[in-house]
Design an enzyme around this catalytic site. Structure first.
Site, short mmCIF file in Angstrom:
data_model
loop_
_atom_site.label_atom_id
_atom_site.label_comp_id
_atom_site.label_asym_id
_atom_site.label_seq_id
_atom_site.Cartn_x
_atom_site.Cartn_y
_atom_site.Cartn_z
N GLY A 41 -65.40 43.42 56.22
CA GLY A 41 -64.05 43.59 55.70
C GLY A 41 -63.06 42.64 56.35
O GLY A 41 -63.15 42.35 57.55
N LEU A 44 -56.40 44.18 56.72
CA LEU A 44 -55.62 44.12 57.95
C LEU A 44 -56.48 44.49 59.14
O LEU A 44 -56.39 43.88 60.20
CB LEU A 44 -54.42 45.06 57.86
CG LEU A 44 -53.31 44.56 56.95
CD1 LEU A 44 -52.10 45.47 57.07
CD2 LEU A 44 -52.92 43.14 57.30
N SER A 285 -43.64 51.69 45.29
CA SER A 285 -43.57 51.95 46.72
C SER A 285 -42.66 53.13 47.09
O SER A 285 -41.63 53.36 46.49
CB SER A 285 -43.04 50.71 47.44
OG SER A 285 -42.65 51.04 48.74
N ARG A 338 -45.37 62.74 51.52
CA ARG A 338 -45.98 62.49 50.22
C ARG A 338 -46.65 63.70 49.61
O ARG A 338 -46.53 63.95 48.41
CB ARG A 338 -47.01 61.38 50.37
CG ARG A 338 -46.33 60.09 50.69
CD ARG A 338 -47.32 59.00 50.97
NE ARG A 338 -46.57 57.76 51.16
CZ ARG A 338 -47.13 56.62 51.50
NH1 ARG A 338 -48.44 56.55 51.67
NH2 ARG A 338 -46.40 55.55 51.65
#
Ligand code: FAD
Ligand code: SF4
Ligand code: FES
Lengths: 671, 246
Positions: A41, A44, A285, A338
């Protein structure tokens, strides 16, 4: 059931990481040259880890399935990255970031890991700025911040709506420097299909070259899994089309415990689906909740009129609107975490207040923000008698500067101008808090195999706060793993290169080959997507935003059936030794079909509501929190870590008890 | 909508390719272009034929992976979008759509609509970075204020997604817009100035080695670029190059 050793160092929370770093074994520079590390991977997490390990002198082999490391899915992150810099002087601190993250995660994460995350968060911003990441700045030339859900300070750094892109390009540039030096060997368009263990230690992988179809053996002294999250289990999610669980799942099958698989984040603000052909969902977002107000009509007759096209949302007066988050949660309003926002949207839509044809949409409205900014600007420009239109124009400019690219994206997809009419949004699968179980060193239960970034479970408990995945990925890759892996590798300096012509590699390669051959030879008739969509439907309906025992049991049975059907009836055209996108997809869906069952089983076992995991049987019956999720700390303050034993139904549960020494467990109230 | 698709099919890098015609029906305007391609592929698979291979991943215009040349335009007829963000409402019922890979000598076809853009990575490896190690001891981010105007311009340049539409569009297959975007980002920031000269020289040098053509200022790249990367960046890179060689 055994207990798991998290290897958290002793001493006060604030000193753990510093003391740990002072005491670990180091590898001297000459010996680092003799050590190989595989990183799966280049997001980040993997990108930052590869670059840093290569800078330190290790030989890194990095893998990604895209045609360039720069295209890992981290590129799509929009809103921002947290850090406890306290540049705004609003009372932020490492402790507060730690506290917010543990509370936001509904007290199901490990204190010591989260504190370390908060501690290194400031370094991340410094590092990224030094790399040339163009974060947003104010007129004084200093870094700007915005707020995200679930917190009361402004600690989110951002680069327009493309923060992930800019951070990833920073990590990519650091990788490029090492690729040029020959310290990173980059394998693009390669997919890891198995991990190889020698004497109980991770010593390599089997990867398929996605251009030639060739299976390759790669060896190393340690393997790092940074393969991202598994939200595509739901078929529709905000993840990239190729995001998958394969690397993590194969590692699980070789002995790595899989932790909290059912902890998934359903993000409240995504563009609603428009039809059966839909291939993915697009996130709007969370930063939009800084300025957007969420509402549905207060009266059902208005809902009906809107659905029939007889009324427009802009026709409704303020008192005809129900700003349900502001109503239910006055303290946090539109900025509740969320999971809370998503459930509240579902609650309104289930009650019949959904505003689009499918009944699955609520409004996100910028009218007030445009007006507020417009007035502020008029004042700044000394325009005392500005007309309503002038105020609108001034305000629109500010909103455009902040969120322009998101508004444009919305308009391209929906074909409506969100400056003029409120956006329509609905929750969608976005992030997976669960993942490979790791200890404080980020090592899985397979020795020498590490998991970082979204692929591990470690920092977000049962719910992740906004702007903290980017922080975690970069913390793991730049600042944590490079230390902890050194401690392990210091015992490997005499091992020498790991040969690949051994039985361990041969067996792994053969088993991968068998699976691929099986997939192209089933003789079935149905495309891979047929099965993936069916799986997604089961998971969304029965293991989605709310879950109950009956549904979960049905889900398990249905997934088992679907899996059997898949292996009989899937059709993968073409062969194994060529570019074969269907074969790639088939392999990933095969793994999702196994994970899906464990996912439902985990949700069934956890008979409490916490974070994103909402069990209908576990809600507050009365009092001020009536109807809110009810956690059961007495019985479920643990991490579920599943051991592979063949079929998902045979998986064995191990518990890591979570101890809270620095934070008092409380009901999460955002009222 | 009912459409006729004419699609470039090529087995692999070595085999010759050709346009193949596929009719497709019941396409809705709300579908994205790639969702239309998914439907075609599922139909091909059910008929036992090989699906069309194309690159894509994020499907939201940011990863830069998708790369189709549609009716003679990189990323198709809409502006400021990638192929994955293109919607079928841009097309009319009964229309014939030509779909080809991005074409340039430096972007060899891998299969069907997939090309190899490795040259872009190699250009970045030649100098597209600031030489700073990860240590945890870098200076505090706010100890280096950067004028907002410069930071914003650097950000505009940095939004390039490395898709290669600029190259595919250019009659010279020039990569100037792509390379200048990266050079500009760093040229506008105070960090990394010590290596600015080497950076621009090495990146331009690598661009030439990769066989990209020269820039003759037609501006086609700017028109087709999904991220609106401005031609100003090319001018800035030329200045940087002159300064570096002076
Ligand atoms: C639309 C969107 C917006 C988001 N916005 C934010 C935000 O504003 N703030 C925030 O903090 N977080 C955000 N997130 C979450 C965050 O972006 C991710 O959690 C994070 O970027 C994951 O990084 P990663 O490095 O772990 O994995 P990824 O970036 O997903 O990288 C995975 C890597 O693994 C490789 N890989 C996978 N499987 C294999 C295999 N089998 N073989 C070889 N290679 C493989 C891939 O090629 C890729 O390089 C967002 C997520 C999404 C989807
Ligand atoms: S400059 Fe524009 S067209 Fe060229 S690679 Fe970058 S984003 Fe694509
Ligand atoms: S698929 Fe990512 S930009 Fe189109």
């Amino acid at each position: 059931m055994s207990t798991l050793d998290s290897k958290v160092p002793g001493g006060p929370l604030k000193d753990k990481w510093t003391t740990y770093k002072d005491k670990i074994d180091l590898v001297n520079p000459a010996n680092k040259r003799k050590i190989d590390i595989i990183v799966i991977g280049t997001g980040l997490a993997g990108g930052s880890a590869s670059a840093t390990l290569a800078e330190q002198g290790y030989n890194v082999k990095a893998f990604c399935y895209q045609d360039s490391p720069r295209r890992a899915h981290s590129i799509a992150a929009q809103g921002g990255i947290n850090a406890a810099k306290n540049y705004q002087g609003d009372g932020d601190s490492n402790y507060r970031l730690f506290y917010d993250t543990v509370k936001g995660g509904d007290y199901r994460s490990r204190e010591a890991n989260v504190y370390r995350l908060a501690e290194v968060s400031s370094n991340i911003i410094d590092q990224c700025v030094a790399q040339g990441v163009p974060f947003a700045r104010d007129y004084g030339g200093l870094l700007d911040n915005r707020s995200f859900g679930g917190v009361l300070v402004s600690r989110t750094f951002y680069a327009k709506g493309q923060t992930g892109q800019q951070l990833l390009l920073g990590a990519y540039s650091a990788m490029n420097r090492q690729i040029a030096r020959g310290k990173i060997e980059m394998y693009n368009r390669h997919e890891m299909l198995d991990i190889v263990k020698v004497d109980g230690k991770a010593r390599g992988i089997i990867a398929r070259n996605l251009i030639t179809g060739e299976l390759e053996r790669h060896s190393a002294h340690a393997v790092v899994i940074a393969s991202g999250g598994y939200g595509n289990l739901y078929f529709l999610s905000t993840n990239a089309m190729g995001s998958n669980v394969t690397a993590a799942w194969k590692t699980h099958k070789k002995g790595a415990y899989f932790a909290n698989p059912c902890f998934t984040q359903i993000h409240p603000t995504c563009i609603p689906r428009s039809g059966d052909y839909q291939s993915k969902l697009t996130l709007m977002s969370e930063s939009l909740r800084n300025d957007g107000r969420i509402w549905v009509p207060a009266k059902l007759e208005d809902v009906k009129a809107i659905r029939e096209g007889k009324k427009k949302p802009t026709d409704l007066s303020e008192d005809e609107r129900d700003y349900y988050l502001e109503r239910r949660y006055p303290a946090f309003g539109n900025l509740v975490p969320r999971d809370v926002a998503s459930r509240a949207a579902k609650e309104r839509c289930d009650a019949g207040f959904g505003v689009n044809k499918t009944g699955e949409a609520v409004y996100l409205d910028f009218k007030s923000a445009i007006e507020r900014y417009g007035k502020e600007q008029a004042k700044i420009h000394n325009e005392e008698n500005a007309s309503a239109q002038r105020i609108y124009d001034l305000g629109k400019d500010i909103v455009e500067a902040k969120y322009g690219n998101l508004f444009q994206m919305y308009e391209k997809i929906v074909d409506e101008d969100p400056y003029k009419t409120p956006m329509m949004i609905y929750p969608a699968t976005h992030y997976t808090m669960g993942g490979l179980w790791v200890d404080y060193n980020l090592m899985t239960t397979v020795k020498g195999c590490y998991a970082i970034g979204e692929a591990n479970f470690s920092d977000h408990g049962a719910n992740r706060l906004g702007a903290s995945a980017l922080m975690q990925g970069l913390a793991d890759g730049y600042f944590v793993l490079p230390y902890t892996i050194g401690d392990y590798l210091s015992h490997d300096i005499r091992t020498g290169a790991i040969p690949t012509d051994t039985t361990a590699f041969e067996e792994a390669e053969n088993s991968v080959k068998d699976t691929l051959d099986k997939l192209v030879n089933t003789g079935g008739t149905k495309a891979v997507d047929y099965f993936h969509k069916k799986l997604g439907n089961i998971i969304w309906n029965k293991v989605g935003m709310s879950r109950n025992e009956t549904g979960l049991k049905e889900a398990i049975a249905e997934i088992q059936e679907l899996r059997a059907d898949f292996w009989k009836n899937v059709r993968v055209p073409g062969g194994t030794h060529e570019v074969n996108r269907e074969l790639e997809k088939a392999g990933r869906v095969a793994d999702f079909l196994e994970l899906g069952e464990l996912f439902a089983k985990d949700a069934l076992t956890r008979e409490e509501s916490c974070g994103g995991h909402f069990r209908e049987e576990s809600v507050e019956i009365d009092g001020p929190q009536k109807g809110e999720a009810k956690r059961d700390d007495e019985n479920y303050t643990f991490v579920s870590a599943w051991e592979y034993k063949g079929l998902p139904s045979d998986a064995v549960l191990h518990k890591e008890e979570l101890k809270y020494e620095n934070i008092e467990l409380k009901q999460r109230s955002y009222k | 909508m009912n459409l006729t698709l004419k699609i470039w099919r090529q087995k692999d890098a070595k085999s010759p390719g050709k346009m193949v015609t596929y009719p497709i029906s019941n396409i809705e305007g709300h579908m994205s272009f790639l969702e239309m391609m998914d439907i075609l592929n599922d139909e091909l698979i059910e008929k036992g034929e090989e699906p069309v291979a194309f690159d894509h991943d994020c499907r939201e215009g940011i990863c830069g992976m998708c790369s189709m040349y549609i009716n003679g335009e990189a990323h198709g007829p809409d502006r400021r979008v990638t192929t994955c963000q293109l919607h079928m409402r841009m097309f009319k019922d009964g229309e014939t759509i030509h779909i080809e890979p991005f074409r340039a000598n430096s972007f060899p076809v891998v299969k069907d609509l997939m090309v190899d853009r490795g040259a872009f990575d190699r250009i970045q490896q030649a100098g597209g970075y600031i030489s700073v190690n990860t240590s945890g001891n870098t200076q505090d981010a706010n100890s280096l204020p950067i004028p907002k105007a410069d930071a914003d311009l650097a950000m505009d340049a940095a939004t390039c997604i490395g898709c290669g539409a600029c190259v595919a569009t250019c009659k010279n297959s020039s990569a100037m817009l792509f390379v200048s975007a990266k050079v500009s980002q760093y040229a506008l920031l105070p960090q990394g100035q010590v290596e600015a000269k080497d950076r621009v020289i090495n990146m331009v040098n690598q661009m030439d080695i990769e066989g990209f053509g020269n820039c003759t200022n037609t501006g086609a790249c700017e028109v087709e670029c999904p991220k609106g990367i401005s031609l100003d960046n090319i001018a800035r890179m030329n200045r940087e190059l002159i300064k570096a060689k002076a």
